[in-house]
Enzyme design. Sequence first.
Site, short mmCIF file in Angstrom:
data_model
loop_
_atom_site.label_atom_id
_atom_site.label_comp_id
_atom_site.label_asym_id
_atom_site.label_seq_id
_atom_site.Cartn_x
_atom_site.Cartn_y
_atom_site.Cartn_z
N ASP A 4 0.83 -1.20 0.00
CA ASP A 4 0.00 0.00 0.00
C ASP A 4 0.87 1.25 0.00
O ASP A 4 1.76 1.40 0.84
CB ASP A 4 -0.90 -0.02 1.25
CG ASP A 4 -1.95 1.06 1.22
OD1 ASP A 4 -2.84 0.99 0.36
OD2 ASP A 4 -1.88 1.97 2.08
N GLU A 56 1.43 -0.52 -5.16
CA GLU A 56 0.24 0.29 -5.38
C GLU A 56 0.69 1.74 -5.34
O GLU A 56 0.58 2.43 -4.34
CB GLU A 56 -0.80 0.00 -4.29
CG GLU A 56 -2.14 0.69 -4.54
CD GLU A 56 -2.48 1.77 -3.52
OE1 GLU A 56 -3.57 2.33 -3.62
OE2 GLU A 56 -1.65 2.05 -2.63
#
Length: 693
Positions: A405, A434
Amino acid sequence: MAKTAKRTGTAPSTPSTTDAPTKVGRIPVLDLAPQLNDNLWPAKAFAGEVVPFRATAFREGHDAIGVMLHLTAPDGTLTRHPMHLTVPGTDRYETQVRLDLQGFYSYRVRAYADDFATWVHNAAIKIPAGIDVELMFLIGATLLAPAGKDLARPVAERRLFAAAAKTLANTKLPLETRLAVVTDPALAEAAALRPLASLDSFSAERTVRVERTRAGVGSWYEFFPRSEGAVRREDGSWQSGTFRTAADRLPAVAAMGFDVLYLPPIHPIGRAFRKGPNNTLDAGENDPGSPWAIGSAAGGHDAIHPELGTIDDFRFFLDAARAEGVEVAIDLALQASPDHPWVKEHPEWFTTLPDGTIAYAENPPKKYQDIYPINFDNDPAGIRAEVLRLVRYWIGVGVNIFRVDNPHTKPLDFWEWLIGEINRESPDVVFLAEAFTRPALLQGLAKVGFQQSYTYFTWRNTKEELEEFFDGLAHDTADFLRPNLFVNTPDILTEYLQFGGPAAFKIRAALAATAAPTWGVYAGFELYESVARPGAEENIDNEKYEYRPRDFAKAEALGRSLSPFLGLLGRIRAAHPALRQLRNLDIHSSDDDSILVYSKYLAGEFTDDGRADALIVVANVDPHSVHETVVHLDVTRFGLPLGSHFEVEDLVTGSVWTWSADNFVRLDAFTEPVHILHVRVPATLQTQNGRSE
C-alpha cells in the site's frame, strides 16, 4: 658550458600513445538492451518470457560484420544466438530468446568482422561481372581451407568447408561449378552458426534477473473476506464473514480464471477515530472501520482480526485457495492506527507535531485521521528490523505475494533494501506496488525491486491514450516495469465506468486481460457497480468502511453479471501463450477514432504446440455507440508475408472470417464491442518474430 643537473632517480617515461586504452573495441558495440541505468540494477524478466536482446554495432568501411549474443544461464550454460539487423541503415541488431530458468542470467554481445559474408558479397558481384575472377576464387579458397581443418568444428562441417575450398581453387572446373560455392546454402548456414571471423570485440557484461512466472503472469481478484458470508443480525447490524465463510467464494473466483486472490489488510482494526460509512467521522458501534487502520489491543501487523478467525483459520483459507489453483496475496500497509501497539512501544517511529500530537495521514483533500504514517527517518534501523520480521513471519505462514500500500510515500532505498533482503532468502516472493504517483517515482520503485506495479490504466480510455500507453508498457519500460492492469479498485471508479454502462465494463476487462499478462478485478466489477460517492471517484457505500455482501449467483441467474465473460477471458488467456507475454504487443491502425487495434504474436518455436500464436484485438472504446470502419494491419507483425490472406476466428462469438491487410469491422457497444481474433497462421508461413525495431 652549462652544468648538467645530477640525476638521483629514473626519469618518468612518457606513456606510449599506442598503449592508451580505448572505451570501444575494434568493432564498437554500444547501447545494449536490456539494461537499467548502466547496469545499476539487473533488468527483469520472468520464467518463460521472450526477451529481445539488442545492441548497436558497426565498423568503418563496407566490410560485413556479424553480431552474436553470448548468454550465460543461472546454471552456467553458455549459449550463442546470432543477432539480426532490425532495420537497414540503423546498425541496430536484435535477437529474441526465451528465458526459462529462474535466477540471474549474464550476457555479452560479440561483434566481429564477418570475413565469409564479406567475401560472398564481393564474389557474387565481381565474378559474374568478370572482375578479379581468379583472385576472388583464391580469396575464398584461402578463407575456407583453414575451416576445413578446424577440429573445433563437427566432422561433417569440416568436410564441407574443405570440399568447398578445393572446388574454388580448382581452375580446371567450370566457372558455374566454382561459382555455386558462393551461393551454397549449406555453406552459408554453417558459417552463420560458427562464423569465419576476425577482429573479435565484446561488449561489457550485463545482467538479467529472471523471476518466477507468477511475477509476470497472473489474473488477480480482490475481495474483502469480512464481506464474504457476512449476515445481518436482527438489530440490523452485520456479523462479519470469516476466512471459513470466505473460502466458499474461492471456486467461483477460480472458475472465472483468476489465479491470485488479493485480500486487503486482515489485521485488527483500531477504534480511535474509526471511519464510518463513506469515510465519515461518526462511526457507529458496529461499523467495521477501514482495514488500513491497522492495530488495536488485539495486536498489530502480525495478528489476525479476531472477527475473521485465527491464524489456523487463515491457514485453512490458504490451503483451500491452493486446492483451487489460486495463490493468496495479502496487503503490506506500513502504517498504524492510533491504537496500534507500535504507538506506545515505539512513538519515535511516527512524526510528532509541535503541539505534541502525532501526525495522521493526508492526501489532500482526503484525510485519514484513523491512520498514522511511519516516519522512516526516525530510527531507520529499528523500523527495518521490524518490517523484515513481519514479512518473514507471513512468508512462514504461507504467503508469497504482497500487495504494498502506497509505497511511494516511503523512501526508495528502504524498498531496495527490503525486497533485496527478502528475495535473496525467498526468491519466489512477489511484491506489487500500489503507486499511483509521478512516472519517475513509479518507475523507480520498479527498478529497485518491485515485481509488479499498478499503472495509469484506469485513466487511459480514448484510442489515442491507449495506443500510447500500451506501446510504452510493451516497448519502453518492459525491461523493469511489469504492469498489473487492475480495471477498478475500492478507491477508483472512473467516469468511464460510472457512465459507460455494462459495455464500459466489458471493454475494460477485455483490454486489461489481453494487453498485459497480469491484470486484476475488484469484486463488484462483475455486477457493474457504477454509482459513485458524490464528489469522489470511488463507489458509494465504499466497502473500505462497511460490509458489502453480494448475491453473485442471483445476478448471474438474471443475466446481470459479467462473470461469464470474465470466465471466457480466463479460458482465452489459458489457451493462448501470446497473451502471457508483455513485449509482443504491436499497435495497428483504423480509420475511426474510437476503434483501437493491436496484435500479440508469439513465434512458433516458443509455443507449446510448436505453432505460432497470433491474436488481433479490435475494440470499440466508445461504450455509447456503434462504430463501423476499416482496420489496417501490418501482417508482418504477426508472422505473415505482405499480401497474405488468412482466416481469423472471433474467440468471443465463434465467427470466422477471411482477412487481409485491410478489413471492414462493425462493433456495437451494446452487443459485442470487442473482437478477440485468433489468427490461423499456417505453419509454412510463420516466422521467428513479427517485430522490427
